[in-house]
Design a protein around this motif. Structure first.
Motif, PDB file in Angstrom:
ATOM      1  N   CYS A  79       2.812  -1.997  -4.635  1.00 39.01           N
ATOM      2  CA  CYS A  79       3.916  -1.440  -5.583  1.00 39.01           C
ATOM      3  C   CYS A  79       3.597  -0.188  -6.687  1.00 39.01           C
ATOM      4  CB  CYS A  79       4.373  -2.954  -6.173  1.00 39.01           C
ATOM      5  SG  CYS A  79       3.183  -3.060  -8.423  1.00 39.01           S
ATOM      6  N   GLY A  80       2.152   0.109  -6.492  1.00 31.34           N
ATOM      7  CA  GLY A  80       2.517   1.061  -7.565  1.00 31.34           C
ATOM      8  C   GLY A  80       1.079   0.988  -8.622  1.00 31.34           C
ATOM      9  N   CYS A 127      -0.473  -7.299  -6.468  1.00 31.44           N
ATOM     10  CA  CYS A 127      -0.396  -6.930  -4.634  1.00 31.44           C
ATOM     11  C   CYS A 127      -1.047  -7.400  -3.915  1.00 31.44           C
ATOM     12  CB  CYS A 127       0.706  -5.652  -4.222  1.00 31.44           C
ATOM     13  SG  CYS A 127       1.433  -5.136  -5.296  1.00 31.44           S
ATOM     14  N   GLY A 128      -2.385  -7.968  -4.562  1.00 29.06           N
ATOM     15  CA  GLY A 128      -3.759  -8.489  -3.147  1.00 29.06           C
ATOM     16  C   GLY A 128      -3.843  -7.365  -2.672  1.00 29.06           C
TER      17      GLY A 128
END
Lengths: 326, 218
Positions: free
Chosen positions: B161-162, B198-199
């Motif tokens: 996702c950043g 998000c891992g």
């Protein structure tokens, strides 16, 4: 966070007089990691924040033949990376390195680490007025108490959050405290107070008093130390259980020792029982295990933290073995 | 934004003046002009001045003009003593690279360099950041001219996702400034104060190691 007045004192004397005259309305800010967290959650709502960092000389760290003199504003990163501390005061370097994250250690100070407030989630919840915030109930007793005390609890069951304090007590450190009337030097062991003494605070600090130096005597020949910490989350967390061990070995036998636990009691918990087991003996896995058992003999777990008893027994055992190099 | 929100919170606690309450609501048409003059008690805040005497104290309250050295530029902002460095960057100086997520020093999305060391800008007051060298992710590189770490993050797909990315980029940059040849363990430790929900940790670690290699010219 509530609005406040930010005060930059030019000297220790003006910092102390500002603190003393404002009483409960003022809070002292060093690195700010703990205090700003509390203020954001409205646990502390000071009208005045006194910035200790404009007082000259409190960020000095000296290491010489007498030992260490650590100013309260020395950061945890500086302590963790200091070559003399890593070599001769190993437990302290390991404890400082185990605190928080790089970002926290770069700002967080040793003075703040000793004076930080408890992490109990009832205490840290804005909506809960627990015993430590002037209420009448320690909600941990009947509540979610998996992270609370198994030794020395009552009437509050917080655990002391500092990693550096047990390491410093194992190394026989003292603190210099400067206040409006006097300057006093107190063994760090006597700096922390049980909830039975005053449930609203964790130290002997009185109004206007500031920790102005931490003094660690040079270790005797043959001294080794180690701090072991077990966390719920490996990357960063407070201790579920930890042990700072100092052993002075002579002819492979323990001539002097200290065992101080973190994460299990409302103060850094020195264990004379474990020390008595170790004194005069050669360290073997069996002796180390007996020390762990002795340390936890008086443990009284709450409903959800009984795991801390066997955990701490083993933490003591492993920390003693690692310290002795067995 | 957060200050306004806090003002509202205060008003519900009942311990705030009517003036602050109206200011919090932000839409008091008839009183706006009066408010403007009443609240602008501006103080100049500089790094601790040379003490005139040992009893001297500098007291900052109300609105304070802070001077900050950010990405090599002198910048000023009118904030309150309670305004964090993060809120100053984002809400006053249009530097939105550092992200506000937990606002409690746990997630690492707000990481910036202060005197070349990574710190949580959400846990530092703007008044306290004066006189220090501050570097945000914007100061490391631009989309046209990325830093080696930023470039490696792109090449190794080190984001999903950043949102956590600026924090990780700053933490990895700080590591590589100190340690030219880090091990995987060193990278993990340097990133231990940053969380990626998000891992995408394996790619982040790969990117940091690749950037180190590139910077060594290997």
């Amino acid at each position: 966070m509530k609005s406040f007045e930010f005060v930059n004192p030019a000297s220790l004397r003006s910092a102390i007089s500002t603190l003393a005259s404002a009483g409960e309305k003022a809070k002292l800010l060093a690195g700010g990691i703990d205090l700003l967290g509390e203020m954001k959650d409205y646990i502390q709502q000071p009208d005045i924040v006194v910035n200790l960092k404009t007082v000259p000389g409190l960020n000095r760290l000296t290491a010489d033949r007498r030992g260490l003199r650590i100013g309260p504003l020395v950061t945890l990163t500086e302590i963790a990376e200091h070559p003399v501390i890593r070599a001769n005061y190993t437990a302290l370097a390991e404890a400082a390195e185990s605190v928080g994250t790089p970002q926290i250690r770069n700002v967080g100070t040793i003075g703040g680490n000793l004076c930080q407030r408890p992490r109990c989630w009832y205490y840290r919840d804005e909506a809960v007025v627990c015993l430590k915030k002037g209420g009448s109930v320690c909600y941990a007793v009947e509540g979610e108490n998996q992270f609370n005390a198994v030794l020395g609890g009552g009437p509050s069951w917080i655990v002391h959050p500092s990693d550096c304090a047990p390491a410093l007590i194992a190394l026989n450190a003292s603190v210099e405290i400067t206040g409006p009337q006097r300057r006093r030097v107190v063994p760090l062991e006597k700096f922390f107070t049980l909830p039975t003494q005053n449930v609203l605070q964790e130290t002997i600090l009185e109004s206007g008093e500031i920790v102005t130096q931490i003094i660690v005597p040079a270790p005797a020949a043959g001294t080794r130390s180690h701090y072991m910490k077990v966390r719920h989350k490996e990357s960063f967390d407070w201790a579920l259980s930890g042990a700072a061990v100092m052993l002075q070995l002579r002819n492979r036998r323990v001539a002097a020792c200290r065992v101080v636990l973190s994460g299990v009691a409302p103060i850094p918990w020195r264990s004379p029982e474990a020390e008595a087991v170790l004194r005069g003996k050669a360290v073997t896995p069996q002796v180390a295990m007996q020390a762990g058992q002795a340390a936890m003999a008086k443990a009284r777990p709450l409903g959800k933290n009984a795991y801390k008893v066997p955990l701490t027994r083993n933490v003591v055992k492993l920390a003693v073995l690692k310290t002795a190099g067995v | 934004m957060s200050e306004e929100k806090n003002d509202r919170l205060e008003s519900s606690n009942g311990d705030v003046s009517r003036r602050q309450f109206l200011k919090g609501l932000g839409g008091g048409i008839a009183v706006t002009g009066v408010l403007a003059t009443a609240t602008e008690t501006e103080t100049e805040a500089h790094p601790a001045p040379e003490p005139a005497s040992a009893s001297a104290v500098q007291r900052l309250r109300g609105k304070v003009r802070v001077r900050l050295n950010i990405n090599g530029q002198e910048m000023t902002a009118l904030v309150e003593p309670r305004t964090t460095l993060l809120n100053t960057l984002r809400d006053h100086l249009d530097l939105t690279g550092a992200k506000k997520v937990c606002d409690r020093g746990s997630c690492g999305c707000c990481t910036v360099l202060v005197n070349d060391k990574p710190v949580y800008s959400c846990m530092m007051l703007a008044v306290d950041a004066q006189g220090k060298k501050i570097t945000t992710v914007e100061g490391l590189g631009t989309p046209e001219k990325m830093s080696p770490v930023q470039e490696a993050f792109v090449e190794h797909d080190a984001l999903m996702c950043g949102f956590c990315t600026p924090g990780f980029v700053v933490s990895c940059t700080a590591l590589l400034q100190k340690n030219r040849n880090p091990s995987l363990e060193d990278v993990k430790k340097a990133c231990s104060g940053n969380v990626c929900r998000c891992g995408t940790y394996p790619h982040i670690f790969e990117a940091a190691l690749a950037a180190a290699k590139k910077m060594r010219g290997a």
